[in-house]
Enzyme design. Structure first.
Site, PDB file in Angstrom:
ATOM      1  N   LYS A 144     -35.444 -28.593 -30.888  1.00  0.00           N
ATOM      2  CA  LYS A 144     -36.291 -29.931 -30.322  1.00  0.00           C
ATOM      3  C   LYS A 144     -35.546 -30.918 -31.141  1.00  0.00           C
ATOM      4  O   LYS A 144     -35.619 -32.117 -30.548  1.00  0.00           O
ATOM      5  CB  LYS A 144     -37.731 -29.804 -30.639  1.00  0.00           C
ATOM      6  CG  LYS A 144     -38.308 -28.347 -29.723  1.00  0.00           C
ATOM      7  CD  LYS A 144     -37.786 -28.208 -28.341  1.00  0.00           C
ATOM      8  CE  LYS A 144     -38.008 -27.014 -27.610  1.00  0.00           C
ATOM      9  NZ  LYS A 144     -36.991 -26.763 -26.511  1.00  0.00           N
ATOM     10  N   ASP A 169     -37.929 -30.579 -21.850  1.00  0.00           N
ATOM     11  CA  ASP A 169     -38.871 -29.879 -21.766  1.00  0.00           C
ATOM     12  C   ASP A 169     -39.765 -29.838 -23.273  1.00  0.00           C
ATOM     13  O   ASP A 169     -39.090 -30.278 -24.211  1.00  0.00           O
ATOM     14  CB  ASP A 169     -38.596 -28.128 -21.641  1.00  0.00           C
ATOM     15  CG  ASP A 169     -39.708 -27.257 -21.680  1.00  0.00           C
ATOM     16  OD1 ASP A 169     -39.425 -26.275 -22.096  1.00  0.00           O
ATOM     17  OD2 ASP A 169     -40.950 -27.820 -21.259  1.00  0.00           O
ATOM     18  N   GLU A 199     -45.766 -22.790 -21.280  1.00  0.00           N
ATOM     19  CA  GLU A 199     -45.446 -21.989 -20.326  1.00  0.00           C
ATOM     20  C   GLU A 199     -46.284 -20.692 -20.344  1.00  0.00           C
ATOM     21  O   GLU A 199     -46.539 -20.302 -21.812  1.00  0.00           O
ATOM     22  CB  GLU A 199     -44.046 -21.264 -20.554  1.00  0.00           C
ATOM     23  CG  GLU A 199     -43.288 -21.120 -21.674  1.00  0.00           C
ATOM     24  CD  GLU A 199     -42.788 -22.230 -22.320  1.00  0.00           C
ATOM     25  OE1 GLU A 199     -43.063 -23.428 -21.911  1.00  0.00           O
ATOM     26  OE2 GLU A 199     -42.023 -22.236 -23.208  1.00  0.00           O
TER      27      GLU A 199
HETATM   28  O1  LIG Z   1     -38.229 -23.689 -29.483  1.00  0.00           O
HETATM   29  C1  LIG Z   1     -38.137 -23.397 -28.397  1.00  0.00           C
HETATM   30  N1  LIG Z   1     -36.927 -23.573 -27.808  1.00  0.00           N
HETATM   31  C2  LIG Z   1     -35.749 -23.788 -28.541  1.00  0.00           C
HETATM   32  C3  LIG Z   1     -34.456 -23.096 -27.509  1.00  0.00           C
HETATM   33  C4  LIG Z   1     -33.593 -22.535 -28.102  1.00  0.00           C
HETATM   34  C5  LIG Z   1     -32.590 -22.055 -27.201  1.00  0.00           C
HETATM   35  O2  LIG Z   1     -31.390 -22.817 -26.942  1.00  0.00           O
HETATM   36  C6  LIG Z   1     -30.456 -22.145 -28.004  1.00  0.00           C
HETATM   37  N2  LIG Z   1     -29.769 -23.497 -28.984  1.00  0.00           N
HETATM   38  C7  LIG Z   1     -30.574 -24.064 -29.719  1.00  0.00           C
HETATM   39  N3  LIG Z   1     -29.734 -24.977 -30.234  1.00  0.00           N
HETATM   40  C8  LIG Z   1     -28.560 -24.897 -29.290  1.00  0.00           C
HETATM   41  C9  LIG Z   1     -27.408 -25.796 -29.522  1.00  0.00           C
HETATM   42  N4  LIG Z   1     -26.501 -25.630 -28.878  1.00  0.00           N
HETATM   43  C10 LIG Z   1     -26.378 -24.518 -27.542  1.00  0.00           C
HETATM   44  N5  LIG Z   1     -27.481 -23.686 -27.417  1.00  0.00           N
HETATM   45  C11 LIG Z   1     -28.588 -24.133 -28.490  1.00  0.00           C
HETATM   46  C12 LIG Z   1     -30.931 -21.145 -28.712  1.00  0.00           C
HETATM   47  O3  LIG Z   1     -30.039 -20.180 -28.859  1.00  0.00           O
HETATM   48  C13 LIG Z   1     -31.894 -20.662 -27.758  1.00  0.00           C
HETATM   49  O4  LIG Z   1     -31.514 -19.936 -26.774  1.00  0.00           O
HETATM   50  C14 LIG Z   1     -39.427 -23.596 -27.763  1.00  0.00           C
HETATM   51  C15 LIG Z   1     -40.374 -23.149 -28.131  1.00  0.00           C
HETATM   52  C16 LIG Z   1     -41.619 -23.086 -27.528  1.00  0.00           C
HETATM   53  N6  LIG Z   1     -42.782 -22.594 -28.261  1.00  0.00           N
HETATM   54  O5  LIG Z   1     -43.903 -22.553 -27.647  1.00  0.00           O
HETATM   55  O6  LIG Z   1     -42.670 -22.218 -29.419  1.00  0.00           O
HETATM   56  C17 LIG Z   1     -41.689 -23.341 -26.149  1.00  0.00           C
HETATM   57  C18 LIG Z   1     -40.536 -23.567 -25.499  1.00  0.00           C
HETATM   58  O7  LIG Z   1     -40.352 -23.957 -24.153  1.00  0.00           O
HETATM   59  C19 LIG Z   1     -39.208 -23.847 -26.241  1.00  0.00           C
HETATM   60  O8  LIG Z   1     -38.284 -24.311 -25.499  1.00  0.00           O
HETATM   61 MG   LIG Z   2     -38.805 -25.035 -23.500  1.00  0.00          MG
END
Ligand SMILES: O=C(NC/C=C/[C@H]1O[C@@H](n2cnc3cncnc32)[C@H](O)[C@@H]1O)c1cc([N+](=O)[O-])cc(O)c1O
Ligand SMILES: [Mg+2]
Length: 214
Positions: A144, A169, A199
Site C-alpha cells: 500500500k 484496491d 474481500e
Molecule cells: O497487503 C495487501 N496487499 C499487498 C499485496 C502484495 C502483492 O504484491 C506483490 N508486491 C508488493 N510490492 C510489489 C512491488 N512490485 C511488484 N510486486 C509487488 C507482493 O509480492 C504480493 O504478491 C492486502 C492486504 C489486505 N488485508 O486485508 O490485510 C487486503 C488486500 O486486498 C490486500 O491487497
Molecule cells: Mg488488495
C-alpha cells in the site's frame, strides 16, 4: 515444508475449475477463500466493481501492480477487448509461478504477461521492453505504501495519458492515506470512491477510481 497458501489455492483451482473457463477459475478461488482459507484477492464484491470499470474502459493496454495469485489478473484479462494486453508486475517469484498457472488454467495466457520484479525497477523500462506508449488502465493492489510513489513514477515516465483510468484496491483497509490525499487533491486527477467491503469479510473497504487529466 509443506505447501504455501498460494499453492493450496492453485490446487483448489485445478481440482474445482474447468480448464479454459475463466468464470469457473474465479468461482473456485472465491470458494476456497470463503470456505477454506482467506487470501488477499480483491474478491467477488470488489471484483464486480473492478469488472464494471474494466468493461467501461475496455483497455488495449492495462497494467496491474501486484499479481499475487492472479485472481484480479484473470478478472481483468477475461474482459479485455480483442488485441487488449495486460502486463502484471509481481515481486515474489513463488507467487508469480502460481499466478502463471492460474492464468493458464483460465486460458488467458495469450493476453497476459506476468513480469517478475519490483514495480519501481520495472516501470521505467516498460516502454522500451514491451513497446508500451501509455496505459489505458492501471490496477493498484501491491504494497500500500508503494501506490503513491509508483503513480508518480508512471507520470514521470510518461506512461499515463489524458483519460488513463487508475483503480486502487484497499484504500480504506488496509488503507492508502497518502495515495488517497494525492489523487483527491491533485488537479491532474478526477477521483471517485466506490464503497464496498474487504474481500470475504464485512469490514469496510473500497476502490478509488482516478482519471488522469494530463
Ligand atoms: O497487503 C495487501 N496487499 C499487498 C499485496 C502484495 C502483492 O504484491 C506483490 N508486491 C508488493 N510490492 C510489489 C512491488 N512490485 C511488484 N510486486 C509487488 C507482493 O509480492 C504480493 O504478491 C492486502 C492486504 C489486505 N488485508 O486485508 O490485510 C487486503 C488486500 O486486498 C490486500 O491487497
Ligand atoms: Mg488488495
Amino acid at each position: 515444508t509443506g505447501t504455501t497458501r498460494p499453492q493450496r489455492l492453485l490446487r483448489a483451482v485445478q481440482e474445482r475449475a474447468t480448464r479454459g473457463d475463466s468464470e469457473s477459475v474465479i468461482a473456485a478461488i472465491d470458494h476456497f477463500c470463503r470456505h477454506q482459507e482467506w487470501a488477499m484477492n480483491v474478491g467477488d464484491e470488489k471484483g464486480f466493481i473492478l469488472d464494471s470499470v474494466v468493461s467501461e474502459v475496455s483497455p488495449q493496454t492495462a497494467l496491474e501492480l501486484g499479481t499475487y495469485c492472479g485472481y484480479s489478473t484473470v478478472r481483468i484479462a477475461r474482459l479485455l477487448p480483442p488485441g487488449g494486453h495486460l502486463i502484471t508486475l509481481e515481486f515474489n517469484p513463488n507467487y508469480a509461478a502460481v499466478a502463471r498457472q492460474v492464468i493458464a488454467w483460465a486460458g488467458l495466457e495469450d493476453m497476459v504477461q506476468v513480469v517478475e520484479g519490483a514495480s519501481g525497477d520495472w516501470i521505467p523500462h516498460l516502454r522500451e521492453h514491451f513497446g508500451i506508449e501509455s496505459f489505458d488502465f492501471v490496477f493498484l493492489d501491491h504494497w500500500k505504501e508503494l501506490y503513491l510513489p509508483d503513480i508518480k513514477l508512471l507520470e514521470e515516465c510518461g506512461l499515463l495519458r489524458k483519460g488513463t483510468v487508475l483503480l486502487a484496491d484497499n484504500v480504506i483497509c488496509p488503507g492508502t492515506p497518502d495515495y488517497l490525499e494525492y489523487v483527491r487533491k491533485s488537479q491532474s486527477y478526477e477521483s471517485h470512491y466506490f464503497g464496498s467491503h474487504l474481500e470475504y469479510t464485512r469490514a469496510e473497504d473500497g476502490l478509488e477510481k482516478s482519471v488522469y487529466l494530463g
